[in-house]
Design an enzyme around this catalytic site. Sequence first.
Site, PDB file in Angstrom:
ATOM      1  N   ASN A 208       0.858  -1.190   0.000  1.00 54.88           N
ATOM      2  CA  ASN A 208       0.000   0.000   0.000  1.00 54.88           C
ATOM      3  C   ASN A 208       0.892   1.238   0.000  1.00 54.88           C
ATOM      4  O   ASN A 208       2.110   1.130   0.058  1.00 54.88           O
ATOM      5  CB  ASN A 208      -0.959  -0.031   1.197  1.00 54.88           C
ATOM      6  N   ASP A 276      -4.387  -6.134   5.094  1.00 57.14           N
ATOM      7  CA  ASP A 276      -5.411  -6.962   5.738  1.00 57.14           C
ATOM      8  C   ASP A 276      -5.332  -8.417   5.280  1.00 57.14           C
ATOM      9  O   ASP A 276      -5.714  -9.309   6.011  1.00 57.14           O
ATOM     10  CB  ASP A 276      -6.800  -6.395   5.439  1.00 57.14           C
ATOM     11  N   PRO A 304      -3.253 -11.613  10.628  1.00 56.48           N
ATOM     12  CA  PRO A 304      -3.590 -11.355  12.029  1.00 56.48           C
ATOM     13  C   PRO A 304      -3.745  -9.859  12.244  1.00 56.48           C
ATOM     14  O   PRO A 304      -3.037  -9.059  11.613  1.00 56.48           O
ATOM     15  CB  PRO A 304      -2.375 -11.890  12.793  1.00 56.48           C
TER      16      PRO A 304
END
Length: 398
Positions: A208, A276, A304
């Site tokens: 990202n 995610d 997690p």
Amino acid sequence: MLAGKRILLIIGGGIAAFKSLDLIRRLRERGATVTPVLTRAAEEFVTPLSTSALAAEKVYRDLFDLTDESEMGHIELSRAADLVVVAPATADLMAKMAHGHANDLASTVLMATDKRVLIAPAMNVRMWEHAATQRNLATLLGDGVLVAGPNKGDMACGEYGPGRMAEPLEIVTAIEAAMMDGPLKGRHVLVTSGPTHEPIDPVRYIANRSSGAQGTAIARALTALGAQVTFVTGPASIPAPAGVSVIRVQTARQMLEAVQGALPADAAVFAAAVADWRMAEDQPRKIKKDGSGKVPTLKFAENPDILATVSQMKKGRPALVVGFAAETDDVIAHATAKRARKGCDWIVANDVSPETGIMGGSENAVTVISAQGADEWPRMGKDQVAARLAAKIAGALA
Ligand code: CTP
């Protein structure tokens, strides 16, 4: 506050050097010992004799002065002080510091020191605003160098603007602040920062756009308040701050492992933009085109949640757990729900809708959600958000 403290004062070659003579007096009035180092250029503006007379100390000038090396070498000189102050810090001295030059006594001492360094820049306004000086300033701030000034005003060169050296008493205040034991002294704070990279195969990954800017600023602000910071960072585009223990990771699972390994901590701030999802299965070989035009289907598994895991620890949970939330609408409602869902103490929520220009920008407008409700902060620089958050953390741990 300065009684018994030792200041190594490096005087650079600028017209503001005359103010450094007054700075010596002000520091000595407060009980500090001042050891002056003059650069060659500084000697064009102030004399070794006047400097030495005001300091009541020997003035150091030359890297290769054998007497000095036998009495006190440049390494020892750089370490014997409690704080190294550079005033005036000229454009040239700042450039040398930012690039690690060590070709005279002043720059060598600055490279060799293990103490904090405070600079008081002074130069012509155009030189101060020049992209190179601003780049060097950013590098020095990133290295943990403290900066006092410059001030705006009329300059000796006849121009007006930022570039005047801070006044001696302002520099004294900055020196006193640098000498204080911060409110987070003795506290261990964990900070996660940057993006994570989740491999698709050995050459490709999912990532990202997080730069790590906000997490880095928070780590720096906590360090400035005296905290011992463990900085767990994904592959960020900006360098990690100085003075923290850095643990570099790639994936969310590695980040969780690093965080668990770094506990216990008094507080933990989760500023990382953790992916995610990851690939459901490890792919040891590069995925190849087989020529048939068939495209691969990627199967994901959920990563997690590091923030939730730590927030919900039964034993050894940090006393204060702070998470972040990036929202585009209903900021307060979403962030309040996120705080409850994850079980953290505070959520720092920011509105990242495109019209705010916050994503990738240097400013942030945050709302801090806690058990007491929502506290909306005005829009400010990411460094200021970091400073205010660090102060709030110090208050909560006090
Ligand atoms: N976080 C984490 N581990 C994850 C995912 C997120 O520690 N696997 C942390 C982040 O560091 C941040 C907060 O959780 O402090 C963000 O929560 P997240 O649920 O990812 O919220 P957003 O990024 O705001 O996205 P969304 O609205 O999709 O939930």
